[in-house]
Write a protein that holds these residues in place. Structure first.
Motif, PDB file in Angstrom:
ATOM      1  N   GLY A  28       1.777   8.739  -6.378  1.00  0.00           N
ATOM      2  CA  GLY A  28       1.984  10.159  -6.076  1.00  0.00           C
ATOM      3  C   GLY A  28       3.069  10.773  -6.939  1.00  0.00           C
ATOM      4  N   VAL A  63       0.853  -1.200   0.000  1.00  0.00           N
ATOM      5  CA  VAL A  63       0.000   0.000   0.000  1.00  0.00           C
ATOM      6  C   VAL A  63       0.884   1.244   0.000  1.00  0.00           C
ATOM      7  CG1 VAL A  63      -1.657   1.356   1.365  1.00  0.00           C
ATOM      8  CG2 VAL A  63      -1.991  -1.095   1.109  1.00  0.00           C
ATOM      9  N   ALA A  64       1.879   1.262   0.906  1.00  0.00           N
ATOM     10  CA  ALA A  64       2.788   2.412   1.010  1.00  0.00           C
ATOM     11  C   ALA A  64       3.587   2.594  -0.282  1.00  0.00           C
ATOM     12  CB  ALA A  64       3.735   2.220   2.191  1.00  0.00           C
ATOM     13  N   PHE A 106       1.221   3.718  -3.278  1.00  0.00           N
ATOM     14  CA  PHE A 106       0.729   5.090  -3.161  1.00  0.00           C
ATOM     15  C   PHE A 106       1.849   6.106  -3.390  1.00  0.00           C
ATOM     16  CE2 PHE A 106      -3.282   3.480  -1.557  1.00  0.00           C
ATOM     17  CZ  PHE A 106      -4.169   4.419  -2.056  1.00  0.00           C
ATOM     18  N   SER A 107       3.066   5.783  -2.918  1.00  0.00           N
ATOM     19  CA  SER A 107       4.171   6.714  -3.170  1.00  0.00           C
ATOM     20  C   SER A 107       4.499   6.729  -4.673  1.00  0.00           C
ATOM     21  CB  SER A 107       5.397   6.341  -2.342  1.00  0.00           C
ATOM     22  OG  SER A 107       5.872   5.066  -2.687  1.00  0.00           O
TER      23      SER A 107
END
Lengths: 199, 199
Positions: A138, A130-131, A134-135
């Motif tokens: 982004g 997830v981390a 999402f990074s």
């Protein structure tokens, strides 16, 4: 008396139902079903995202004025995904997520929720995905939007008016990665609910 | 015999220790202690990240050649955080994370883990904060690195050679936000372990 009841329940379990247990088993199966579906989706979507951006390339002939007194010269300019480090990070992040989704899918099918250690490891790796995703989204989105709109303050011109196909393909990859990250997000939420229900 | 043992254990629970229960209560307290510490850190770090980037501004006098035959003219150029949409997103994401951390800290202190619904809601919101913060860090980092290095392929020049202080302050904010996202990450991991242990 109690032990007799237990025995009869064990033997005649199919007929007499044993309601609560059956509901629990059914719930567990349902959860595992969703788990498998989400992991399968994650494999497909992250692979698609990595491939769509990994194959993103556009060659455009641009008229460049080299000497003011001469007419402009047509020069072919190539836009490639690995020209931008944010896009490289995005592709690598999605490739890692794809690998994890595939391995965890096999582990989930083999494990059947019996080994708690593996279950916890998978949840934590899901959370790391997830981390990571999402990074990646982004960074790719920030660079992509800059390409679409440009920024006069830092004097970065827009490039998507020239490389439209390149930018649209990158946008599609970001959308696919968004769906992947949602799948991993739901997997973590599912695991949390599952733990609360199960115990 | 068994029921007698149970009764005596109930009555004499305080004297005889009830070891397992005590360990569980101690573990629960320890986990809650970490939970509170991490939330407190998250409030402070996300607030610092939002403020450090929110106050980021640098004015620099740049020599610009307007007419080739005349000497360059000195013009003051201002770099502000809200000139870049990625930085605006970053500040908003950190402000939201700060608000959630503060409210969830109060709820955790008031709830004491008795209301399961609130506990689940907090975990899911923590997870959303992980996603939000990592996407914010990804976007700010992508734009920040582009500012430091520039990119010749898309003809975006580096700007951090001129606005060094502005870029360094942005880097500090990204570091603070990275620590915040780690705190939320650990909160979700802690909740997962806690659920596994508790039950």
């Amino acid at each position: 008396m109690e032990s007799q009841y237990k025995e009869s329940n064990n033997i005649g379990g199919i007929e007499s139902g044993g309601g609560d247990k059956e509901v629990k088993v059914a719930n567990k199966r349902k959860t595992r079903g969703w788990d498998v579906v989400l992991r399968f989706l994650a494999v497909a979507l992250s692979l698609a995202a990595a491939v769509v951006l990994g194959l993103d390339k556009q060659t455009k002939t641009v008229a460049v004025t080299l000497v003011p007194t001469l007419p402009p010269v047509n020069i072919p300019v190539v836009a490639k995904w690995h020209h931008l480090s944010a896009f490289v990070y995005f592709v690598v992040a999605n490739a890692i997520a794809c690998g994890h989704a595939a391995i965890s899918l096999l582990l989930t099918l083999a494990n059947k929720g019996t080994n708690k250690g593996i279950s916890i490891l998978i949840i934590i790796l899901d959370l790391i995905m997830v981390a990571l995703l999402f990074s990646g989204i982004g960074s790719a989105l920030a660079i992509g939007l800059m390409g679409y709109e440009g920024n006069s303050h830092v004097r970065w011109p827009k490039v998507c008016n020239v490389f439209g196909k390149f930018c649209n393909q990158a946008a599609a990859a970001i959308g696919l990665s968004g769906a992947t990250s949602l799948a991993f997000f739901l997997l973590v939420v599912l695991a949390t609910f599952n733990l609360h229900k199960k115990h």
